[in-house]
Enzyme design. Structure first.
Site, PDB file in Angstrom:
ATOM      1  N   ASN A   1     -73.613  42.550 -86.332  1.00  0.00           N
ATOM      2  CA  ASN A   1     -74.951  41.985 -86.520  1.00  0.00           C
ATOM      3  C   ASN A   1     -75.070  41.228 -87.833  1.00  0.00           C
ATOM      4  O   ASN A   1     -75.654  40.135 -87.880  1.00  0.00           O
ATOM      5  CB  ASN A   1     -76.016  43.080 -86.458  1.00  0.00           C
ATOM      6  CG  ASN A   1     -77.416  42.500 -86.448  1.00  0.00           C
ATOM      7  OD1 ASN A   1     -77.772  41.730 -85.561  1.00  0.00           O
ATOM      8  ND2 ASN A   1     -78.210  42.836 -87.465  1.00  0.00           N
TER       9      ASN A   1
ATOM     10  N   LYS B   1     -46.066  24.726-102.165  1.00  0.00           N
ATOM     11  CA  LYS B   1     -45.662  23.320-102.064  1.00  0.00           C
ATOM     12  C   LYS B   1     -46.053  22.785-100.685  1.00  0.00           C
ATOM     13  O   LYS B   1     -45.679  23.369 -99.668  1.00  0.00           O
ATOM     14  CB  LYS B   1     -44.150  23.166-102.247  1.00  0.00           C
ATOM     15  CG  LYS B   1     -43.601  23.804-103.516  1.00  0.00           C
ATOM     16  CD  LYS B   1     -44.048  23.083-104.767  1.00  0.00           C
ATOM     17  CE  LYS B   1     -43.383  23.675-106.010  1.00  0.00           C
ATOM     18  NZ  LYS B   1     -43.908  23.084-107.251  1.00  0.00           N
TER      19      LYS B   1
ATOM     20  N   LYS C   1     -65.282  34.249 -95.551  1.00  0.00           N
ATOM     21  CA  LYS C   1     -64.460  35.441 -95.273  1.00  0.00           C
ATOM     22  C   LYS C   1     -65.347  36.603 -94.828  1.00  0.00           C
ATOM     23  O   LYS C   1     -65.296  37.706 -95.387  1.00  0.00           O
ATOM     24  CB  LYS C   1     -63.602  35.816 -96.477  1.00  0.00           C
ATOM     25  CG  LYS C   1     -62.543  34.775 -96.800  1.00  0.00           C
ATOM     26  CD  LYS C   1     -61.563  35.260 -97.862  1.00  0.00           C
ATOM     27  CE  LYS C   1     -60.501  34.204 -98.127  1.00  0.00           C
ATOM     28  NZ  LYS C   1     -61.048  33.013 -98.814  1.00  0.00           N
TER      29      LYS C   1
ATOM     30  N   GLY D   1     -50.459  24.108-104.836  1.00  0.00           N
ATOM     31  CA  GLY D   1     -50.904  23.592-106.136  1.00  0.00           C
ATOM     32  C   GLY D   1     -50.956  24.672-107.187  1.00  0.00           C
ATOM     33  O   GLY D   1     -49.921  25.224-107.576  1.00  0.00           O
TER      34      GLY D   1
END
Length: 213
Positions: A69, A174, A63, A169
């Site tokens: 840079n 689902k 993430k 989960g």
């Protein structure tokens, strides 16, 4: 066996445990996703080792959300270690995302799966979708915990951009619902790696997805 759409989120610290679970479940996976816990606990080389053990694509879920840079410096080493895809945040702007995309396949976060995503990320989702449509990454992250949002995001995206959905989960999503909503790939972590039989858990989710597809 049909091609899998299941991605294992291997959010553990221990190298040996990670390699064992990955090897046991590989038959039912499309890819393995590694996050900071495993990289911090086992080092960057775990990406190389998982690739060797499974023969599957490796997604580095870092993430990335920094200046161009810094994103470039981090992504360079991660791709060098063998990652096939790197996940980056889009809210830091197109130049930061492009710095990652110049080095390899990139997945952009347009919305997250936890409840707090509604505070700041969801209000920006439309702009992040526009960014993805402009830059053309491999895929985007959308929340399996909210299938209606997956359907919305899918409807706004260019068709060739994949929708990848965490939150199935333990978080309550689902697999069947999210695939019907338009997800291309489903990410599952705790329901597999904390299971007494990870292989069987992976098989069960694989079959659930296959029935819908």
């Amino acid at each position: 066996m049909k091609e899998s759409r299941l991605i294992l989120a291997l959010d553990v610290y221990e190298r040996e445990r990670a390699l064992e679970i990955a090897e046991r479940t590989a038959e039912y996976l499309w890819a393995v996703k590694v996050n900071w816990p495993l990289i911090i606990g086992s080092g960057l080389k775990i990406i190389t080792e998982l690739k060797q053990v499974t023969g599957l694509p490796i997604i580095a879920d870092l993430k990335l959300a920094d200046i161009p840079n810094t994103n470039r410096l981090i992504a360079s080493k991660v791709f060098e270690a063998g990652a096939d895809y790197v996940i980056a945040h889009g809210f830091v702007g197109r130049e930061s995302v492009k710095a990652v995309m110049e080095l390899g396949e990139t997945i952009i976060v347009v919305e997250m799966s936890h409840p707090g995503a509604g505070e700041f990320i969801q209000p920006a989702t439309d702009g992040l979708i526009e960014l993805a449509n402009e830059l053309g990454p491999f895929g985007v992250i959308a929340p399996a915990t909210r299938p209606e949002r997956v359907a919305y995001i899918r409807s706004k995206l260019r068709p060739e951009i994949k929708v990848i959905t965490p939150g199935v989960g333990a978080q309550g999503g689902k697999a069947e619902e999210v695939v019907k909503a338009g997800a291309d790939y489903v990410i599952v972590g705790r329901s597999i790696y904390t299971s007494k039989n990870p292989r069987e858990s992976a098989r069960r989710i694989f079959e659930e997805i296959k029935e819908v597809v």
